[in-house]
Design an enzyme around this catalytic site. Sequence first.
Site, short mmCIF file in Angstrom:
data_model
loop_
_atom_site.label_atom_id
_atom_site.label_comp_id
_atom_site.label_asym_id
_atom_site.label_seq_id
_atom_site.Cartn_x
_atom_site.Cartn_y
_atom_site.Cartn_z
N HIS B 12 31.66 -37.73 -62.00
CA HIS B 12 33.05 -37.61 -61.53
C HIS B 12 33.41 -38.66 -60.47
CE1 HIS B 12 31.33 -34.31 -58.64
NE2 HIS B 12 31.23 -35.50 -58.10
N HIS B 59 34.38 -33.14 -51.85
CA HIS B 59 33.87 -34.30 -51.10
C HIS B 59 34.57 -34.38 -49.75
CE1 HIS B 59 33.17 -35.11 -55.36
NE2 HIS B 59 32.16 -35.86 -55.00
N HIS B 193 22.77 -42.01 -58.23
CA HIS B 193 23.58 -42.90 -57.40
C HIS B 193 23.30 -42.64 -55.93
CE1 HIS B 193 26.18 -39.32 -57.54
NE2 HIS B 193 27.12 -39.85 -56.78
N GLU B 240 23.78 -34.14 -56.72
CA GLU B 240 24.88 -33.46 -57.42
C GLU B 240 24.44 -32.88 -58.76
OE1 GLU B 240 28.68 -36.12 -55.79
OE2 GLU B 240 27.93 -36.47 -57.81
#
Lengths: 130, 280
Positions: B12, B59, B193, B240
Amino acid sequence: MTKRPYDDVPGTTVFDERMSRKGYHLNQFCMSLMKPENRERFKADNRAYLDDWKMTEDQKQAVIDRDYNRMLSLGGNIYFLAKIFASDGLSFQYAASTMTGVSEEEYLKMMLAGGRSPDGNRYKHEWEKE
Amino acid sequence: MARITAGVATSHVPAVGRAIDTGQTRNDYWKPMFDGFEFSKKWEESEKPDVVFLVYNDHATAFSLDFIPTFAIGVAEDYAVADEGFGPRPVPHVEGHADLAWHIAASVIQQDFDLTLVNNMAVDHGLTVPLSLMFGQPEAWPCKVIPFAVNVVQYPVPSGRRCYNLGKAIRKAIDSFDEDLNVQIWGTGGMSHQLQGPRAGLINQPWDQAFLSDIVDNPERLIAIPPEDYIREAGSEGIELVMWLIMRGALDDQVTELHRHYHVPASNTAIGHIILKNGK
């Protein structure tokens, strides 16, 4: 301080309570930039805006310098700090490149080539040898 | 009765939202990434889910450091699209399914998972980018959405095993809802990431590929991965991926893989996407 199993990962700040307690006011300042009127005030005068927050002088200076690694070491969390570079109209890719010490072009090239390999980047001792 | 027909996992990344919103999805940089979602959009057109139970992480948008819920379920009728610092994304507002959400909350809490109930929150790219990837750019989203936010920002974060078992509790809850609804569960975020520090840009393709394979038929291996392994192997934001395990836990032990896509890079991130039909 109790050691954590992730403490030996190089070039990485894990946002646990040690960082969070240090960075509370810095991160809450970042949250305020989600309002356009606050972004305008901040952009008009960084220092004056920051002086309204209970941040340390080091934290304020790191924000003014846009020194993201310094902000991380002073308790900033990257998703909070993202509000600063978003306010500046800059991308996550740009911000990441400044933290790795290479130009945005070089960073983009590395990502296009598949990113930074985990090999040699898993443990702090692998970085210390170099 | 309500039934979970499929699970979807997807990354996302905010830059993906920006590429969609500014019409750049066909350029050389983005086309290979978006091509992998062409199947998915067509598939959704024929599936027509009534509700998506959307597992994502906030976030630092709705939740600052003032309140940090480990698991938060949206029980509202609708949700505004957040301004994350560059103005809200130009996407439709998100309609909730309050009846089902309250039912799930009651059932899951009685199954010993403590949820935070949220009546009012704005949703950020973690929720809206997956909607854009799966549904394109409609005037209104074609289904209702139950936002389910997982804390993966402030450590300690929930373990993969906890997430997987929570998925099982959510499944039980949805199965016992007395209305005929086609429900999908989505797990979002990942894959490898790292967005911060001198190690930013880390991507671990073999690790991601193994994760994609095992989410289909060996989730038992994945639920045993401790947080420090995610950080070390998949980058600090790779954590995540525990959210994919909530999705997987809500599906049958046996699932059918309909589609898989993996692409590097999208900004700083490895994009992973998989569609699992519930059952064999």
